[in-house]
Scaffold this motif. Sequence first.
Motif, PDB file in Angstrom:
ATOM      1  N   PRO A   1       0.781  -1.244   0.000  1.00  0.00           N
ATOM      2  CA  PRO A   1       0.000   0.000   0.000  1.00  0.00           C
ATOM      3  C   PRO A   1       0.812   1.294   0.000  1.00  0.00           C
ATOM      4  CG  PRO A   1       0.137  -0.842   2.227  1.00  0.00           C
ATOM      5  CD  PRO A   1       0.853  -1.841   1.354  1.00  0.00           C
ATOM      6  N   ASP A   2       2.080   1.242  -0.355  1.00  0.00           N
ATOM      7  CA  ASP A   2       2.891   2.459  -0.404  1.00  0.00           C
ATOM      8  C   ASP A   2       2.236   3.462  -1.358  1.00  0.00           C
ATOM      9  OD1 ASP A   2       4.886   4.416  -0.966  1.00  0.00           O
ATOM     10  OD2 ASP A   2       6.463   2.979  -0.448  1.00  0.00           O
ATOM     11  N   PRO A   3       1.890   4.651  -0.886  1.00  0.00           N
ATOM     12  CA  PRO A   3       1.210   5.625  -1.757  1.00  0.00           C
ATOM     13  C   PRO A   3       2.005   5.997  -2.998  1.00  0.00           C
ATOM     14  CG  PRO A   3       1.059   6.303   0.547  1.00  0.00           C
ATOM     15  CD  PRO A   3       2.020   5.152   0.500  1.00  0.00           C
ATOM     16  N   ARG A   4       3.315   5.806  -2.967  1.00  0.00           N
ATOM     17  CA  ARG A   4       4.129   6.212  -4.111  1.00  0.00           C
ATOM     18  C   ARG A   4       3.780   5.446  -5.377  1.00  0.00           C
ATOM     19  NH1 ARG A   4      10.076   5.346  -2.205  1.00  0.00           N
ATOM     20  NH2 ARG A   4       9.042   3.539  -1.250  1.00  0.00           N
ATOM     21  N   ILE A   5       3.384   4.185  -5.245  1.00  0.00           N
ATOM     22  CA  ILE A   5       3.078   3.416  -6.454  1.00  0.00           C
ATOM     23  C   ILE A   5       1.757   3.890  -7.067  1.00  0.00           C
ATOM     24  CG2 ILE A   5       1.847   1.482  -5.350  1.00  0.00           C
ATOM     25  CD1 ILE A   5       3.444  -0.373  -7.280  1.00  0.00           C
ATOM     26  N   PHE A   6       0.833   4.349  -6.224  1.00  0.00           N
ATOM     27  CA  PHE A   6      -0.411   4.926  -6.738  1.00  0.00           C
ATOM     28  C   PHE A   6      -0.132   6.277  -7.410  1.00  0.00           C
ATOM     29  CE2 PHE A   6      -1.621   2.090  -3.300  1.00  0.00           C
ATOM     30  CZ  PHE A   6      -2.696   1.399  -3.834  1.00  0.00           C
ATOM     31  N   ARG A   7       0.725   7.065  -6.786  1.00  0.00           N
ATOM     32  CA  ARG A   7       1.063   8.365  -7.382  1.00  0.00           C
ATOM     33  C   ARG A   7       1.787   8.189  -8.713  1.00  0.00           C
ATOM     34  NH1 ARG A   7       2.967   9.836  -1.778  1.00  0.00           N
ATOM     35  NH2 ARG A   7       1.124  10.687  -0.733  1.00  0.00           N
ATOM     36  N   GLU A   8       2.548   7.098  -8.838  1.00  0.00           N
ATOM     37  CA  GLU A   8       3.209   6.830 -10.112  1.00  0.00           C
ATOM     38  C   GLU A   8       2.170   6.581 -11.207  1.00  0.00           C
ATOM     39  OE1 GLU A   8       5.931   5.990 -13.181  1.00  0.00           O
ATOM     40  OE2 GLU A   8       6.041   7.175 -11.346  1.00  0.00           O
ATOM     41  N   GLY A   9       1.084   5.913 -10.858  1.00  0.00           N
ATOM     42  CA  GLY A   9       0.013   5.726 -11.831  1.00  0.00           C
ATOM     43  C   GLY A   9      -0.581   7.044 -12.274  1.00  0.00           C
ATOM     44  N   ALA A  10      -0.841   7.934 -11.323  1.00  0.00           N
ATOM     45  CA  ALA A  10      -1.376   9.252 -11.671  1.00  0.00           C
ATOM     46  C   ALA A  10      -0.380  10.032 -12.521  1.00  0.00           C
ATOM     47  CB  ALA A  10      -1.715  10.022 -10.398  1.00  0.00           C
ATOM     48  N   ARG A  11       0.908   9.904 -12.185  1.00  0.00           N
ATOM     49  CA  ARG A  11       1.934  10.620 -12.956  1.00  0.00           C
ATOM     50  C   ARG A  11       1.942  10.163 -14.409  1.00  0.00           C
ATOM     51  NH1 ARG A  11       6.533  10.191 -15.278  1.00  0.00           N
ATOM     52  NH2 ARG A  11       6.649   7.950 -14.867  1.00  0.00           N
ATOM     53  N   ARG A  12       1.805   8.859 -14.629  1.00  0.00           N
ATOM     54  CA  ARG A  12       1.825   8.356 -16.007  1.00  0.00           C
ATOM     55  C   ARG A  12       0.618   8.843 -16.809  1.00  0.00           C
ATOM     56  NH1 ARG A  12       4.495   2.286 -16.139  1.00  0.00           N
ATOM     57  NH2 ARG A  12       6.081   2.673 -14.531  1.00  0.00           N
ATOM     58  N   LEU A  13      -0.446   9.162 -16.116  1.00  0.00           N
ATOM     59  CA  LEU A  13      -1.628   9.706 -16.781  1.00  0.00           C
ATOM     60  C   LEU A  13      -1.577  11.225 -16.896  1.00  0.00           C
ATOM     61  CD1 LEU A  13      -4.256   7.542 -14.879  1.00  0.00           C
ATOM     62  CD2 LEU A  13      -3.738   7.352 -17.319  1.00  0.00           C
ATOM     63  N   ASP A  14      -0.576  11.830 -16.236  1.00  0.00           N
ATOM     64  CA  ASP A  14      -0.471  13.285 -16.164  1.00  0.00           C
ATOM     65  C   ASP A  14      -1.740  13.878 -15.549  1.00  0.00           C
ATOM     66  OD1 ASP A  14       0.855  15.703 -16.415  1.00  0.00           O
ATOM     67  OD2 ASP A  14       0.098  16.085 -18.438  1.00  0.00           O
ATOM     68  N   LEU A  15      -2.196  13.226 -14.474  1.00  0.00           N
ATOM     69  CA  LEU A  15      -3.381  13.676 -13.751  1.00  0.00           C
ATOM     70  C   LEU A  15      -3.050  13.793 -12.268  1.00  0.00           C
ATOM     71  CD1 LEU A  15      -6.187  11.374 -15.236  1.00  0.00           C
ATOM     72  CD2 LEU A  15      -5.872  13.815 -15.684  1.00  0.00           C
ATOM     73  N   PRO A  16      -3.726  14.667 -11.547  1.00  0.00           N
ATOM     74  CA  PRO A  16      -3.569  14.662 -10.092  1.00  0.00           C
ATOM     75  C   PRO A  16      -4.210  13.403  -9.519  1.00  0.00           C
ATOM     76  CG  PRO A  16      -5.285  16.200 -10.744  1.00  0.00           C
ATOM     77  CD  PRO A  16      -4.649  15.724 -12.015  1.00  0.00           C
ATOM     78  N   PRO A  17      -3.674  12.854  -8.430  1.00  0.00           N
ATOM     79  CA  PRO A  17      -4.270  11.654  -7.835  1.00  0.00           C
ATOM     80  C   PRO A  17      -5.753  11.819  -7.510  1.00  0.00           C
ATOM     81  CG  PRO A  17      -2.132  12.082  -6.852  1.00  0.00           C
ATOM     82  CD  PRO A  17      -2.458  13.271  -7.708  1.00  0.00           C
ATOM     83  N   GLU A  18      -6.151  13.042  -7.174  1.00  0.00           N
ATOM     84  CA  GLU A  18      -7.549  13.288  -6.817  1.00  0.00           C
ATOM     85  C   GLU A  18      -8.511  13.003  -7.964  1.00  0.00           C
ATOM     86  OE1 GLU A  18      -5.040  15.355  -6.461  1.00  0.00           O
ATOM     87  OE2 GLU A  18      -4.885  15.933  -4.340  1.00  0.00           O
ATOM     88  N   ASP A  19      -8.004  12.970  -9.189  1.00  0.00           N
ATOM     89  CA  ASP A  19      -8.849  12.683 -10.350  1.00  0.00           C
ATOM     90  C   ASP A  19      -8.877  11.198 -10.702  1.00  0.00           C
ATOM     91  OD1 ASP A  19      -9.538  15.309 -10.627  1.00  0.00           O
ATOM     92  OD2 ASP A  19      -8.251  15.711 -12.350  1.00  0.00           O
TER      93      ASP A  19
END
Length: 236
Positions: free
Chosen positions: A167-185
């Motif tokens: 559950p490390d948040p960094r791997i989720f943020r990496e997904g958002a980064r690849r989409l060029d979206l904020p995690p909130e979206d």
Amino acid sequence: MTLVPPPTVPAPRAILFDAGNTLVFADRVRMAQIYRSAGVGWEADRFVSAELAAREELARRVSEGHVGTEPHLWRDYFITIFSLSGVPEDAMDEVGHLLREEHARDHLWTHVEEGTGDALEVLARQGYRLGVISNADGRMEDVLIRTGLRELVEFVIDSEKVGIEKPDPRIFREGARRLDLPPEDCLYVGDLYPVDVVGAWGADMSAILLDPAGRLEFPVDRVAAVRDLPDYFQGR
């Protein structure tokens, strides 16, 4: 500190998925062959029920602070499956050995439930961007290629390849980064509350929990299967 879920996103721009036990499941045909090779009877419905119970126990143990990919944790997960699906105690070592051999030879999580691919296609047509974030062993992208799901998502993040696991948040943020979206979206869909849901919340994503049996009691929206997601999002 108690983790508070982010506000529900009425219409997320992206939906990210877990892989194992969300998009792909253990191949029941090959599992049956493993059981029979060890001289154990096979009942498909009993195996499915046993796997659900083992998944719930796994979620409980991870909630207590165990790491989701620790070998002993997954060993206990399979022992629970074996026990509840009719494997005698004196055959468990043999079934476990055959399972490990078969999975090393060819990834066992290759079964796709009916309606999964169709649901992903519908979600994409509805305008959602799709991706996969999986705690896996480096083979998940190949699995999704083989099962025909890879072409339906923009990317696959495999924890073995990026060196970070849920559950490390960094791997989720990496997904958002690849989409060029904020995690909130982004919204994440997975089957383990303490790994998938809590991890997504830690990255400021919203989440949905898969609950096939309808008996999980966690403070998060739930659906039975990926095929139910288009209806869930209808009108949002």
